[in-house]
Design a protein around this motif. Sequence first.
Motif, PDB file in Angstrom:
ATOM      1  N   THR A 222      -4.043   9.103   4.634  1.00 40.28           N
ATOM      2  CA  THR A 222      -3.943   8.033   4.758  1.00 40.28           C
ATOM      3  C   THR A 222      -2.570   7.599   4.538  1.00 40.28           C
ATOM      4  OG1 THR A 222      -4.896   6.246   3.469  1.00 40.28           O
ATOM      5  CG2 THR A 222      -6.115   7.121   4.958  1.00 40.28           C
ATOM      6  N   GLY A 223      -2.133   8.434   3.424  1.00 37.78           N
ATOM      7  CA  GLY A 223      -1.020   7.662   3.323  1.00 37.78           C
ATOM      8  C   GLY A 223      -0.189   6.650   2.064  1.00 37.78           C
ATOM      9  N   ARG A 224      -1.843   5.789   1.890  1.00 41.73           N
ATOM     10  CA  ARG A 224      -1.607   4.624   0.238  1.00 41.73           C
ATOM     11  C   ARG A 224      -1.105   5.395  -0.766  1.00 41.73           C
ATOM     12  NH1 ARG A 224      -4.907   3.634   4.788  1.00 41.73           N
ATOM     13  NH2 ARG A 224      -5.533   1.220   5.733  1.00 41.73           N
ATOM     14  N   THR A 225      -0.494   4.906  -1.675  1.00 36.46           N
ATOM     15  CA  THR A 225      -0.300   5.458  -2.464  1.00 36.46           C
ATOM     16  C   THR A 225      -0.940   5.277  -3.631  1.00 36.46           C
ATOM     17  OG1 THR A 225       1.885   4.137  -2.400  1.00 36.46           O
ATOM     18  CG2 THR A 225       2.249   6.085  -1.775  1.00 36.46           C
ATOM     19  N   ALA A 226      -1.323   4.064  -3.906  1.00 37.90           N
ATOM     20  CA  ALA A 226      -2.372   3.941  -4.851  1.00 37.90           C
ATOM     21  C   ALA A 226      -3.380   5.277  -5.392  1.00 37.90           C
ATOM     22  CB  ALA A 226      -3.211   2.394  -5.105  1.00 37.90           C
TER      23      ALA A 226
ATOM     24  N   GLU B 283       0.860  -1.235  -0.266  1.00 35.12           N
ATOM     25  CA  GLU B 283      -0.323  -0.150  -0.099  1.00 35.12           C
ATOM     26  C   GLU B 283       0.952   1.532   0.073  1.00 35.12           C
ATOM     27  OE1 GLU B 283      -3.593  -2.121   2.410  1.00 35.12           O
ATOM     28  OE2 GLU B 283      -2.956   0.143   3.232  1.00 35.12           O
ATOM     29  N   THR B 284       1.833   1.200   0.408  1.00 36.05           N
ATOM     30  CA  THR B 284       3.260   2.259   0.617  1.00 36.05           C
ATOM     31  C   THR B 284       3.858   2.851  -0.671  1.00 36.05           C
ATOM     32  OG1 THR B 284       3.871   1.395   2.413  1.00 36.05           O
ATOM     33  CG2 THR B 284       2.042   2.792   3.309  1.00 36.05           C
ATOM     34  N   ARG B 285       4.032   1.192  -1.717  1.00 32.28           N
ATOM     35  CA  ARG B 285       4.820   1.823  -2.798  1.00 32.28           C
ATOM     36  C   ARG B 285       5.105   2.989  -3.169  1.00 32.28           C
ATOM     37  NH1 ARG B 285       3.429  -3.078  -6.154  1.00 32.28           N
ATOM     38  NH2 ARG B 285       1.619  -2.822  -6.042  1.00 32.28           N
ATOM     39  N   SER B 286       6.093   3.030  -3.824  1.00 37.59           N
ATOM     40  CA  SER B 286       6.324   4.501  -4.620  1.00 37.59           C
ATOM     41  C   SER B 286       5.333   4.366  -6.358  1.00 37.59           C
ATOM     42  CB  SER B 286       7.997   4.790  -4.802  1.00 37.59           C
ATOM     43  OG  SER B 286       8.065   4.462  -6.234  1.00 37.59           O
ATOM     44  N   ALA B 287       5.414   5.041  -6.488  1.00 37.24           N
ATOM     45  CA  ALA B 287       4.165   5.123  -7.224  1.00 37.24           C
ATOM     46  C   ALA B 287       5.252   3.992  -8.817  1.00 37.24           C
ATOM     47  CB  ALA B 287       3.959   6.198  -8.210  1.00 37.24           C
TER      48      ALA B 287
ATOM     49  N   ASP C 151       4.049   0.814 -10.737  1.00 41.47           N
ATOM     50  CA  ASP C 151       4.031   0.828 -12.152  1.00 41.47           C
ATOM     51  C   ASP C 151       5.218  -0.171 -11.956  1.00 41.47           C
ATOM     52  OD1 ASP C 151       2.849   2.413 -14.423  1.00 41.47           O
ATOM     53  OD2 ASP C 151       4.769   2.161 -14.890  1.00 41.47           O
ATOM     54  N   ALA C 152       5.753  -0.516 -11.746  1.00 43.40           N
ATOM     55  CA  ALA C 152       6.829  -1.484 -12.532  1.00 43.40           C
ATOM     56  C   ALA C 152       6.920  -2.575 -12.514  1.00 43.40           C
ATOM     57  CB  ALA C 152       8.760  -1.287 -12.067  1.00 43.40           C
ATOM     58  N   GLU C 153       6.772  -2.938 -10.864  1.00 45.27           N
ATOM     59  CA  GLU C 153       5.851  -4.461 -11.068  1.00 45.27           C
ATOM     60  C   GLU C 153       4.616  -4.832 -11.026  1.00 45.27           C
ATOM     61  OE1 GLU C 153       8.473  -4.072  -6.571  1.00 45.27           O
ATOM     62  OE2 GLU C 153       6.412  -4.318  -6.245  1.00 45.27           O
TER      63      GLU C 153
END
Length: 415
Positions: free
Chosen positions: A306-310, A9-13, A17-19
């Motif tokens: 909330t910090g979720r980056t999606a 949930e907190t991965r960078s954009a 995208d890469a994953e």
Amino acid sequence: MSEFFDGLETRSADQRDAEQMAALARQVAHAQAHSAAFGEILRGVDAAAVTSRAALARLPVTRKSELLERQKAQRSTDAFGGFAAVVRGPKMQRIFASPGPIYEPEGTARDYWRTGRALFAAGFRSGHLVHNAFSYHMTPGAFILEAGALAVGCTVFPAGTGQTEQQLQAMVELRPDAYTGTPSFLRILLEKAVETGTDIRSLQRASVGGEACPPSLTAWFREQGVEVFQTYATADLGLVAYETASRQGLVLDEGVIVEIVRPGTGDPVPEGEVGELVVTTLNPDYPLIRFGTGDLSAVLPGSCPTGRTAPRIKGWMGRADQTTKVRGMFVHPGQVADVARRFPEVGRARLVVSGEMANDRMCLRVETAGGSDGLRSAIEAAVRDVTKLRADVELVAPGSLPNDGKVIEDARSYQ
């Protein structure tokens, strides 16, 4: 809320995208090899090259109506119409039936529909008792939320639907912490509790779905002491998006890749423009590639507080299927898009059908920066060619048409 269901949930954009794009290429190859339907739909596609959103957008959209037709055509040999990548046995726990009927498989993965993420964001925690009022009969709704609740560590009471008095009695005696079900049935339970003087104040939060839950209803629930969060999931795709404590749109699930396309087409629209939600799921058991939900929404700018980056979407904004009968003939959003595509100087287009019963009139409003009588006449001819019907054409400035996802507006009077 400072806690998260997992690190996804907190991965960078860029990382997300890469994953996801790497997983997309693998999923396309998997679908081609293990789903007979997608082996046909994606025939000739180089899966290894589908590593970007642009490449994904070149693949065909498969809509629910097409899935149903394939299932109907293959009832005697394959109830899933070739879409399932698992077969009956140890790898398929259950089969469900949605209206149509459309049959859906359930694989064996823990939290198969991935709704644990949505329930965690709604404040469900290990040790909570969940009163699950979705139907346990044929359709998967109850199981979709039950699986998520179990993944969070909750205990589930399988209440199902109806029998309001018995449900209230169970709530008094079991004292559930949370509710899953439709917002309309939750309101019935709360109103009945007030009417009968029944104490169900143990219920403090809920995850609702299956129906619209406008802000006014969410506010009413809060007045009754229940914080309600929306969960957008489908039997085909599992979790698509979910509400958080920020109350600012719905955050997209980590197990899907979502596009917003112009209704009737597979063409992605600019960020912020309303269009149809098209979803690619990374579920290997039911690998739906560019599945058209028929629901309208739009991407919100920025990320969740909330910090979720999606990415986030606005939520459900209506249905994309705006097919309309005019003078005895069906006109489809795809036909409007076909007309617009013939003219590079045309941006968005909106067909307005007006008049009284048996006196239909069509006006195609198109956005263009530099209009002329010649362009208007050419578009009118294109409308006749594509729809076999006559229409007036109105040239309007870019940005003039409403951003509501409507390609066909039925403004007729039926009184």
